[in-house]
Design a protein around this motif. Structure first.
Motif, PDB file in Angstrom:
ATOM      1  N   ASN A 153       8.317   3.805   9.099  1.00 16.24           N
ATOM      2  CA  ASN A 153       8.508   5.000   8.278  1.00 16.24           C
ATOM      3  C   ASN A 153       7.295   5.222   7.372  1.00 16.24           C
ATOM      4  N   GLY A 154       7.267   6.388   6.743  1.00 14.77           N
ATOM      5  CA  GLY A 154       6.118   6.761   5.932  1.00 14.77           C
ATOM      6  C   GLY A 154       5.874   5.846   4.757  1.00 14.77           C
ATOM      7  N   ALA A 155       6.921   5.338   4.129  1.00 20.02           N
ATOM      8  CA  ALA A 155       6.761   4.470   2.963  1.00 20.02           C
ATOM      9  C   ALA A 155       6.044   3.174   3.338  1.00 20.02           C
ATOM     10  N   HIS A 156       6.469   2.553   4.424  1.00 17.39           N
ATOM     11  CA  HIS A 156       5.840   1.304   4.849  1.00 17.39           C
ATOM     12  C   HIS A 156       4.404   1.539   5.314  1.00 17.39           C
ATOM     13  N   ILE A 157       4.156   2.657   5.988  1.00 22.40           N
ATOM     14  CA  ILE A 157       2.797   2.969   6.429  1.00 22.40           C
ATOM     15  C   ILE A 157       1.868   3.130   5.227  1.00 22.40           C
ATOM     16  N   LEU A 158       2.328   3.867   4.220  1.00 29.29           N
ATOM     17  CA  LEU A 158       1.505   4.099   3.032  1.00 29.29           C
ATOM     18  C   LEU A 158       1.170   2.789   2.323  1.00 29.29           C
ATOM     19  N   LEU A 159       2.177   1.932   2.123  1.00 34.56           N
ATOM     20  CA  LEU A 159       1.931   0.671   1.432  1.00 34.56           C
ATOM     21  C   LEU A 159       0.978  -0.226   2.221  1.00 34.56           C
ATOM     22  N   ALA A 160       1.137  -0.256   3.533  1.00 38.62           N
ATOM     23  CA  ALA A 160       0.243  -1.080   4.356  1.00 38.62           C
ATOM     24  C   ALA A 160      -1.195  -0.569   4.289  1.00 38.62           C
ATOM     25  N   VAL A 161      -1.368   0.741   4.325  1.00 38.82           N
ATOM     26  CA  VAL A 161      -2.711   1.325   4.285  1.00 38.82           C
ATOM     27  C   VAL A 161      -3.365   1.075   2.924  1.00 38.82           C
ATOM     28  N   ILE A 162      -2.612   1.255   1.830  1.00 35.35           N
ATOM     29  CA  ILE A 162      -3.164   1.014   0.497  1.00 35.35           C
ATOM     30  C   ILE A 162      -3.562  -0.449   0.328  1.00 35.35           C
ATOM     31  N   ILE A 190      -7.901 -11.900  -4.324  1.00 38.75           N
ATOM     32  CA  ILE A 190      -7.156 -10.631  -4.314  1.00 38.75           C
ATOM     33  C   ILE A 190      -7.171 -10.022  -2.920  1.00 38.75           C
ATOM     34  N   ALA A 191      -8.321 -10.086  -2.247  1.00 39.25           N
ATOM     35  CA  ALA A 191      -8.418  -9.549  -0.889  1.00 39.25           C
ATOM     36  C   ALA A 191      -7.471 -10.273   0.063  1.00 39.25           C
ATOM     37  N   CYS A 192      -7.381 -11.589  -0.075  1.00 38.26           N
ATOM     38  CA  CYS A 192      -6.489 -12.358   0.801  1.00 38.26           C
ATOM     39  C   CYS A 192      -5.023 -12.019   0.532  1.00 38.26           C
ATOM     40  N   ILE A 193      -4.666 -11.817  -0.731  1.00 38.21           N
ATOM     41  CA  ILE A 193      -3.285 -11.442  -1.067  1.00 38.21           C
ATOM     42  C   ILE A 193      -2.954 -10.073  -0.478  1.00 38.21           C
ATOM     43  N   ALA A 194      -3.893  -9.128  -0.588  1.00 35.38           N
ATOM     44  CA  ALA A 194      -3.673  -7.800  -0.012  1.00 35.38           C
ATOM     45  C   ALA A 194      -3.496  -7.893   1.500  1.00 35.38           C
ATOM     46  N   TYR A 195      -4.250  -8.779   2.127  1.00 39.62           N
ATOM     47  CA  TYR A 195      -4.108  -8.960   3.574  1.00 39.62           C
ATOM     48  C   TYR A 195      -2.719  -9.479   3.934  1.00 39.62           C
ATOM     49  N   LEU A 196      -2.170 -10.358   3.121  1.00 40.69           N
ATOM     50  CA  LEU A 196      -0.814 -10.863   3.384  1.00 40.69           C
ATOM     51  C   LEU A 196       0.222  -9.741   3.297  1.00 40.69           C
ATOM     52  N   VAL A 199       0.050  -8.013   6.591  1.00 35.32           N
ATOM     53  CA  VAL A 199       0.741  -8.836   7.598  1.00 35.32           C
ATOM     54  C   VAL A 199       2.251  -8.711   7.453  1.00 35.32           C
ATOM     55  N   TRP A 200       2.730  -8.684   6.220  1.00 32.75           N
ATOM     56  CA  TRP A 200       4.170  -8.568   5.981  1.00 32.75           C
ATOM     57  C   TRP A 200       4.734  -7.293   6.590  1.00 32.75           C
ATOM     58  N   HIS A 201       4.067  -6.183   6.368  1.00 27.65           N
ATOM     59  CA  HIS A 201       4.577  -4.906   6.878  1.00 27.65           C
ATOM     60  C   HIS A 201       4.548  -4.855   8.404  1.00 27.65           C
ATOM     61  N   LEU A 202       3.520  -5.414   9.009  1.00 28.19           N
ATOM     62  CA  LEU A 202       3.453  -5.378  10.464  1.00 28.19           C
ATOM     63  C   LEU A 202       4.387  -6.402  11.097  1.00 28.19           C
ATOM     64  N   GLY A 206       7.376  -3.807  10.999  1.00 35.47           N
ATOM     65  CA  GLY A 206       6.920  -3.268  12.277  1.00 35.47           C
ATOM     66  C   GLY A 206       7.649  -3.874  13.459  1.00 35.47           C
ATOM     67  N   ARG A 207       7.823  -5.166  13.438  1.00 30.68           N
ATOM     68  CA  ARG A 207       8.518  -5.849  14.539  1.00 30.68           C
ATOM     69  C   ARG A 207       9.967  -5.391  14.648  1.00 30.68           C
ATOM     70  N   ALA A 208      10.625  -5.231  13.507  1.00 33.55           N
ATOM     71  CA  ALA A 208      12.023  -4.792  13.523  1.00 33.55           C
ATOM     72  C   ALA A 208      12.149  -3.370  14.075  1.00 33.55           C
TER      73      ALA A 208
END
Length: 308
Positions: A153-162, A190-196, A199-202, A206-208
């Motif tokens: 959905n749009g909410a998860h896409i936006l958070l993953a992109v940000i 900070i970059a590594c945390i953002a990457y996690l 990963v969480w969203h995908l 995403g898997r669900a």
């Protein structure tokens, strides 16, 4: 014989050597030598690699554009996104190959000693900032491809992109961070945390969503998303060894990133478009304005009452 009073005085004091008879001994002074600078710049192998990857990205863009002509405009969303990814990458590699997308980071390293004053060494290392601009544009598009495939959905896409954009920008800040302070590795953390977060969203959302669409989509999404995350995980490792700890030369850094970029963009894009063409469940049908333009849909119509 009577001596002159002045001569008599000089005779008596000659043993004291009031008048110097030899050359003075110079006092040794410590020599001051300029501290050498370690220049870490791209060599022949690195520059050649940049041109090779530029050509690969141009060819991939042409192939993806050609594949898009085989499907209706309303179903070209994946093709357009994937083609833009390799076009942006080609521009970035052209900038780096021609020397217009690089800056020199001047690094001052302090060495602490127990019984003598601290010493310093200096490193001038090239940082290809054009690469970070490329990633800021292309990785959100890659995420959009994967998100559409899964049906996020749009909410998860936006958070993953940000989170992805934060990851890239903080990586750039870390590349130019000060040595010997928490700044450099703070940005990296900070970059590594953002990457996690990405990963969480995908991996979770995403898997669900992909499983809810069909088993075939879920299997394909798990494969291509797992491949993407595996490749993306290698990027911060290369950064830590190259820009971070400087254990890898600039040429080695260029070659490592080049291999990862080819896997993450042309290989990913070709895999996605070929498999997507065989799975109708992954279609995103965008009719209306996307396929046909405004036409007469947006024009104003005056009724008889309005014109009265």
């Amino acid at each position: 014989m009577v001596l002159d009073p002045i001569e008599e005085v000089l005779k008596k004091t000659s043993s004291l050597q009031i008048i110097p008879t030899g050359k003075p001994t110079p006092t040794p002074l410590p020599s001051v030598l300029p501290t050498p600078v370690d220049y870490q710049h791209a060599g022949h192998d690195g520059k050649t690699t940049l041109w090779v990857v530029f050509v690969i990205m141009v060819i991939a863009s042409a192939v993806f554009a050609g594949l898009s002509w085989r499907v209706p405009v309303s179903k070209r969303l994946y093709h357009i996104i994937t083609t833009l990814i390799t076009i942006f990458a080609a521009i970035s590699y052209f900038a780096m190959a021609t020397g217009h997308g690089v800056a020199v980071n001047h690094i001052k390293i302090r060495h602490t000693h127990n019984h003598v004053p601290d010493t310093f060494t200096y490193v001038d290392r090239q940082v290809y900032w054009a690469r970070y601009i490329d990633w800021t544009l292309t990785t959100p598009l890659l995420l959009l491809d994967l998100s559409l495939l899964a049906g996020l959905n749009g909410a998860h896409i936006l958070l993953a992109v940000i989170a992805d954009i934060i990851m890239i920008l903080t990586g750039l800040f870390a590349a130019f961070g000060s040595e010997g302070t928490p700044q450099k590795w703070g940005w990296y953390t900070i970059a590594c945390i953002a990457y996690l977060v990405v990963v969480w969203h995908l991996a979770v959302h995403g898997r669900a969503q992909a499983q809810a669409r069909s088993n075939q989509v879920a299997t394909f999404f798990a494969s291509i998303a797992g491949f993407t995350l595996l490749v993306w995980t290698a990027y911060p490792i290369v950064w830590g060894l190259a820009d971070g700890a400087r254990k890898v030369s600039v040429d080695g850094e260029i070659i490592a990133y080049a291999v990862l970029d080819v896997l993450a963009k042309p290989v990913f894009g070709l895999w996605l478009l070929i498999t997507h063409s065989k799975m109708s469940e992954t279609n995103v049908d965008l009719g209306g304005f996307w396929a046909h333009g405004l036409g007469r849909e947006g024009s104003l119509r005056l009724t008889d009452d309005d014109g009265a």
